[in-house]
Design an enzyme around this catalytic site. Structure first.
Site, PDB file in Angstrom:
ATOM      1  CG  ASN A   1      -1.933  -1.148   1.149  1.00  0.00           C
ATOM      2  OD1 ASN A   1      -2.934  -1.064   0.442  1.00  0.00           O
ATOM      3  ND2 ASN A   1      -1.660  -2.240   1.878  1.00  0.00           N
ATOM      4  CD  GLU A   2       4.688   1.361  -2.871  1.00  0.00           C
ATOM      5  OE1 GLU A   2       5.098   2.104  -1.947  1.00  0.00           O
ATOM      6  OE2 GLU A   2       5.415   0.514  -3.414  1.00  0.00           O
ATOM      7  N   PRO A   3       2.340   5.191  -0.945  1.00  0.00           N
ATOM      8  CG  PRO A   3       4.177   6.602  -0.613  1.00  0.00           C
ATOM      9  CD  PRO A   3       3.812   5.218  -1.090  1.00  0.00           C
TER      10      PRO A   3
ATOM     11  CB  SER B   1      -2.686   3.092  -0.447  1.00  0.00           C
ATOM     12  OG  SER B   1      -1.771   2.627  -1.411  1.00  0.00           O
TER      13      SER B   1
ATOM     14  CB  THR C   1       8.564   0.060  -3.371  1.00  0.00           C
ATOM     15  OG1 THR C   1       7.907   0.879  -2.397  1.00  0.00           O
ATOM     16  CG2 THR C   1       8.333  -1.400  -3.029  1.00  0.00           C
TER      17      THR C   1
END
Length: 621
Positions: free
Chosen positions: A158-160, A162, A177
């Site tokens: 869940n990347e920035p 999300s 990532t």
């Protein structure tokens, strides 16, 4: 080991001295729930993570299963994520990783293991994700969810950006990532663009959430996640809103918390000399004044009134720390008596010159006998094209001098054929690994010679824990520690130098340091003793208040240090594993770090030098 409870965080945060202590704590919590549920005849549903962080946890659970009869037959697991697309038997598959790291060592039932499928067709991903969510619901929800945290603050993938409402889905990986994953794939270009991940909402529905974070490189992200308000820019910060979530940290990952950075802002503190030094240096940097220029108002205006009242005035405090820092400037790091034996440990074949090449040059110039122990061969960090180039060189060399041409040609054929058909990220053959190890070894000899150290004073230890041919490393082997003990007994060093930087992306520095510390304890028990100094390298530097020895370097010595770094040609221009988001070459980072340390001392009002290398003394816990 009782943890420290961080008082300044917005959610429960426990800090353990080491990652091993932290892993044992979490394993004990999980084992307690498993045993209680087994006794009640109900399953335990675990949410599991992958990566380097939970390895210690899984090894402890395996030990509990084998030595304490911890029964996993009723345990049901759901993994956080999987790369997409990704075959299940691929060496980079989380499915395979979980089997090799945990499941094949315990008595869990195969039908109870759930991992997102990286082999489903693109058009079927959404349906697969819905069925994954449904499987979690049918299992009764997750009892304990284990998490790591990425440098972007992601949990799962869940990347920035999300949302908190996100469910299991296909996501595109953040460039940071991908960069962090590049070492495992032998190049960022080989990292998949996408992954299937549990969503933040799914994670937050677990009844208990434990996030584990280890190492200095995690410290800035951890600080944002636990001390700043929840934000989509740091998905882990949403755990603040969970009713039973805890951050489990080692001391390194907690180092940016207010508790350690500015403890005087949290509440009353005991003003020990170390804390006085930290506070006064922090204030000097904060107000951009030299130590001898600090005023009473500077202390009053920056939450340091109690320090001023108890140990002031400012003039006395500034002078006290000025004198303390002045004493750390050491031009003769091994003393004035020549012909002492110095032993420098280098986890990889270039850490010695990158981290303390200038000090090595100084030690040699001052008449000491410097030995360097290269603990691993560093072969996985060599590009394939370098292996091909050196193979071609050796074949041509043998042909020109009419040496063993037949065997050489056969080796070249095997190596060329393998590398021609090698898949991205595929582990190397023994032939290739040997060639790459030889490249690193000859580079190390050339670099040491540039520092004035002859080949007979080099030790190539090739410790066993590193011999996997992949990024993942085995635990320290008992014989590794014995080998280090034998080295101490043979050389009888006056000083040793150890890589104290634990932020390297592969974890090798950490394992090497742990092995050395245990070896030091053993020889000290036999009444052999010596000073142990810790250096840092390409990723971090000691904080100015931590430094206990600062070795000044002239511009000429720094140039010689850079020349030694240049001798590691396979790591020049572009390294296989540069670490972090810093795109500078290792020599550039080293030059900047050394000159920056000197500039800090100058800012404090201390003598101005061209560059400095910094060290702290190891203190056994």
């Amino acid at each position: 080991m009782n943890p420290t409870v961080a008082p300044s965080t917005r959610m429960p945060t426990l800090i353990f001295p080491t990652s091993t202590d932290a892993a044992r704590h979490v394993a004990t919590l999980m084992a307690k729930m498993i045993r209680e549920n087994n006794a009640s005849g109900v399953p335990t549903v675990l949410g599991l993570a992958t990566g380097s962080t939970p390895v210690g946890l899984y090894r402890e659970l395996i030990r509990m299963h084998k030595e304490e009869n911890l029964d996993f037959s009723r345990v049901v697991t759901f993994n956080l994520d999987e790369y997409f697309p990704m075959p299940k038997d691929d060496s980079h598959s989380y499915n395979r990783w979980m089997q090799e790291t945990l499941f094949s060592h315990i008595n869990i039932k195969p039908e109870n293991v759930h991992i997102p499928d990286g082999t489903v067709k693109p058009g079927a991903v959404a349906d697969h994700c819905e069925r994954y969510e449904e499987a979690i619901r049918k299992a009764g929800g997750i009892d304990i969810q284990i998490l790591g945290i990425g440098r972007t603050g992601h949990i799962g993938f869940n990347e920035p950006g999300s949302p908190k409402t996100a469910r299991t889905r296909l996501v595109t990986l953040d460039p940071v990532t991908k960069r962090d994953a590049a070492s495992g794939f032998f190049g960022e270009e080989n990292v998949p663009q996408q992954a299937i991940t549990m969503g933040t909402a799914t994670i937050l529905e677990a009844r208990k959430v434990i996030l584990m974070a280890f190492g200095e490189h995690k410290a800035p992200t951890v600080q944002k996640a636990v001390e700043n308000p929840p934000s989509e820019s740091i998905a882990a910060s949403f755990l603040q809103e969970h009713s039973d979530s805890t951050f489990i940290l080692d001391a390194a990952a907690a180092s940016d918390l207010t508790l350690y950075r500015r403890p005087w802002e949290i509440g009353p503190v005991v003003w020990k000399p170390e804390l006085i030094r930290q506070a006064v240096i922090w204030l000097s940097l904060k107000v951009h004044k030299g130590l001898l220029k600090l005023s009473d108002n500077d202390f009053r205006e920056h939450h340091l009134y109690e320090l001023l009242r108890e140990h002031g005035p400012a003039e006395n405090l500034g002078y006290r720390v000025f004198q303390d820092r002045f004493q750390t400037i050491i031009n003769h790091p091994a003393g004035n008596d020549p012909k002492r034996t110095i032993l420098v440990f280098s986890p990889h074949p270039d850490d010695d010159v990158i981290s303390m090449g200038g000090t090595i040059i100084r030690l040699v110039e001052q008449g000491h006998k410097v030995h360097i122990a290269y603990m691993t061969n560093g072969n996985i960090a060599v590009f394939d094209h370098d292996a091909l180039r050196f193979t071609d060189f050796v074949e041509s060399f043998h042909r020109i001098f009419q040496l063993d041409q037949q065997n050489t040609s056969e080796v070249k054929k095997r190596v060329t054929e393998f590398l021609k058909n090698k898949k991205p990220g595929q582990p190397d053959t023994d032939d290739v690994l040997k060639i790459k190890a030889l490249i690193r070894e000859t580079e190390a000899r050339a670099a040491a010679l540039a520092c004035g150290i002859p080949p007979e004073q080099l030790e190539f230890m090739d410790l066993r824990f590193y011999r996997t041919g992949t990024i993942a490393k085995n635990p320290i082997h008992p014989q590794d520690i014995t080998d280090i003990v034998n080295l101490f007994e043979r050389l009888k060093p006056y000083q040793i130098y150890v890589a104290g930087e634990l932020s390297d992306p592969h974890g090798t520095h950490r394992l090497c340091a742990e092995a050395i510390y245990e070896a030091v304890r053993r020889v000290r028990a036999k009444k052999q003793d010596f000073d142990v100094w810790l250096y840092r390298g390409a990723w971090e530097e000691w904080e100015p208040h931590q430094i206990e020895m600062a070795v000044p370097l002239s511009s000429d010595v720094l140039d010689r240090k850079k020349e030694a770094i240049f001798r590691h040609q396979s790591q020049k221009d572009r390294a296989m594993f540069p670490g972090s988001a810093d795109k500078r070459e290792f020599w550039q980072r080293a030059e900047w770090r050394n000159t920056q340390t000197a500039q800090l001392y100058d800012q404090f009002g201390l003598p101005e030098y061209y560059a400095m290398e910094a060290f702290v003394r190891w203190k056994d816990a």
